[in-house]
Scaffold this motif. Structure first.
Motif, short mmCIF file in Angstrom:
data_model
loop_
_atom_site.label_atom_id
_atom_site.label_comp_id
_atom_site.label_asym_id
_atom_site.label_seq_id
_atom_site.Cartn_x
_atom_site.Cartn_y
_atom_site.Cartn_z
N PRO A 74 47.73 43.37 31.35
CA PRO A 74 48.29 44.73 31.18
C PRO A 74 49.09 45.20 32.41
O PRO A 74 50.13 45.83 32.27
CB PRO A 74 47.07 45.60 30.96
N ALA A 75 48.60 44.88 33.59
CA ALA A 75 49.30 45.29 34.81
C ALA A 75 50.64 44.57 34.96
O ALA A 75 51.59 45.13 35.48
CB ALA A 75 48.42 45.04 36.03
N ILE A 76 50.69 43.33 34.50
CA ILE A 76 51.94 42.57 34.60
C ILE A 76 52.95 43.03 33.54
O ILE A 76 54.14 43.19 33.83
CB ILE A 76 51.66 41.06 34.45
N LEU A 77 52.48 43.24 32.32
CA LEU A 77 53.38 43.58 31.22
C LEU A 77 53.86 45.03 31.22
O LEU A 77 54.92 45.33 30.69
CB LEU A 77 52.71 43.28 29.88
N ASP A 78 53.09 45.93 31.81
CA ASP A 78 53.46 47.34 31.82
C ASP A 78 54.53 47.57 32.89
O ASP A 78 54.26 47.53 34.09
CB ASP A 78 52.23 48.20 32.10
N LYS A 79 55.74 47.82 32.45
CA LYS A 79 56.86 48.02 33.36
C LYS A 79 56.71 49.30 34.18
O LYS A 79 57.25 49.42 35.27
CB LYS A 79 58.18 48.09 32.58
N GLU A 80 55.95 50.27 33.65
CA GLU A 80 55.79 51.55 34.35
C GLU A 80 54.57 51.59 35.26
O GLU A 80 54.33 52.61 35.91
CB GLU A 80 55.72 52.67 33.32
N ALA A 81 53.81 50.50 35.32
CA ALA A 81 52.62 50.47 36.18
C ALA A 81 53.04 50.51 37.65
O ALA A 81 53.94 49.79 38.07
CB ALA A 81 51.79 49.23 35.90
N SER A 82 52.35 51.35 38.39
CA SER A 82 52.68 51.46 39.81
C SER A 82 52.10 50.28 40.59
O SER A 82 51.24 49.55 40.10
CB SER A 82 52.11 52.77 40.37
N THR A 83 52.58 50.12 41.80
CA THR A 83 52.08 49.06 42.67
C THR A 83 50.60 49.26 42.95
O THR A 83 49.84 48.29 43.01
CB THR A 83 52.88 49.05 43.99
N THR A 84 50.17 50.51 43.06
CA THR A 84 48.76 50.81 43.30
C THR A 84 47.89 50.32 42.15
O THR A 84 46.85 49.70 42.38
CB THR A 84 48.56 52.34 43.49
N ILE A 85 48.32 50.57 40.93
CA ILE A 85 47.57 50.11 39.75
C ILE A 85 47.50 48.58 39.73
O ILE A 85 46.45 48.00 39.46
CB ILE A 85 48.23 50.63 38.44
N ARG A 86 48.60 47.94 40.04
CA ARG A 86 48.61 46.47 40.07
C ARG A 86 47.67 45.92 41.14
O ARG A 86 46.96 44.94 40.91
CB ARG A 86 50.02 45.96 40.28
N ILE A 87 47.66 46.55 42.28
CA ILE A 87 46.75 46.12 43.37
C ILE A 87 45.30 46.33 42.95
O ILE A 87 44.45 45.47 43.18
CB ILE A 87 47.08 46.86 44.68
N ILE A 88 45.00 47.46 42.32
CA ILE A 88 43.63 47.74 41.86
C ILE A 88 43.19 46.71 40.82
O ILE A 88 42.09 46.17 40.90
CB ILE A 88 43.52 49.18 41.31
N MET A 89 44.04 46.42 39.86
CA MET A 89 43.69 45.45 38.82
C MET A 89 43.51 44.05 39.41
O MET A 89 42.58 43.32 39.03
CB MET A 89 44.75 45.44 37.71
N PHE A 90 44.37 43.65 40.32
CA PHE A 90 44.24 42.35 40.97
C PHE A 90 42.95 42.28 41.79
O PHE A 90 42.24 41.28 41.76
CB PHE A 90 45.46 42.07 41.86
N THR A 91 42.63 43.36 42.49
CA THR A 91 41.39 43.42 43.28
C THR A 91 40.17 43.32 42.38
O THR A 91 39.21 42.61 42.70
CB THR A 91 41.36 44.71 44.12
N LEU A 92 40.17 44.03 41.25
CA LEU A 92 39.06 43.94 40.29
C LEU A 92 38.90 42.51 39.78
O LEU A 92 37.78 42.02 39.64
CB LEU A 92 39.28 44.90 39.13
N PHE A 93 40.02 41.87 39.50
CA PHE A 93 39.97 40.48 39.04
C PHE A 93 39.34 39.57 40.10
O PHE A 93 38.45 38.79 39.81
CB PHE A 93 41.38 39.99 38.68
N ILE A 94 39.81 39.67 41.34
CA ILE A 94 39.31 38.82 42.42
C ILE A 94 37.82 39.07 42.66
O ILE A 94 37.04 38.12 42.80
CB ILE A 94 40.11 39.06 43.73
N ILE A 95 37.39 40.33 42.68
CA ILE A 95 35.98 40.64 42.92
C ILE A 95 35.10 40.11 41.79
O ILE A 95 34.08 39.47 42.03
CB ILE A 95 35.78 42.16 43.12
N SER A 96 35.50 40.36 40.54
CA SER A 96 34.68 39.91 39.41
C SER A 96 34.62 38.38 39.35
O SER A 96 33.55 37.81 39.10
CB SER A 96 35.19 40.49 38.10
#
Length: 146
Positions: free
Chosen positions: A29-51
């Motif tokens: 979702p973070a990759i496909l959403d063109k309107e997603a902010s850099t902050t949202i992308r960083i949060i989603m990537f961080t959640l992925f790495i932690i999990s």
């Protein structure tokens, strides 16, 4: 004395599938959403790495340590100290989907003990025979089932 957990192909496939699903849910979702902010992308990537870090730590860094008075069963953040005098029985098991388990193989052992909330823990040492031999040396009242 330390025993590592056996890791079989079934278990690796299950963990890989879990990592793939979590990756799709968090990153796509973070990759496909063109309107997603850099902050949202960083949060989603961080959640992925932690999990994924927690899953890998829990699944692939499992060990069973014989101490003087107890057996320490450890997998990631999960730990159980099982006093030798509380262990009553050890038997083979291939049921890895139910109960309290700290294992990474379909072919494991189930340790029954009196002090546990669920009464047993399922484990999968690489060297089963050596593990059982060491356990019987320390647990005089243990019942071993083949």
């Amino acid at each position: 004395m330390i025993f590592r957990s056996k890791v079989d192909n079934f278990f690796v496939a299950m963990i890989s599938l879990a990592i793939l699903i979590i990756g799709v849910v968090t990153l796509l979702p973070a990759i496909l959403d063109k309107e997603a902010s850099t902050t949202i992308r960083i949060i989603m990537f961080t959640l992925f790495i932690i999990s994924e870090g927690i899953i890998v730590w829990t699944a692939f860094f499992i060990k069973y340590v014989f101490h003087k008075d107890y057996l320490l069963v450890r997998g990631g953040p999960f730990r159980s100290k099982i006093p030798y005098q509380m262990i009553t029985k050890v038997s083979p098991t291939d049921d890895i989907l139910t109960g309290y388990r700290i294992l990474s193989s379909k072919q494991g052992l189930e340790l029954f003990y009196e002090s546990g909330a669920l009464g047993s823990v399922k484990i999968s040492p690489k060297e089963k025979a050596e593990f059982i031999t060491e356990l019987t040396k320390r647990c005089s009242n243990i019942q071993v089932q083949e």
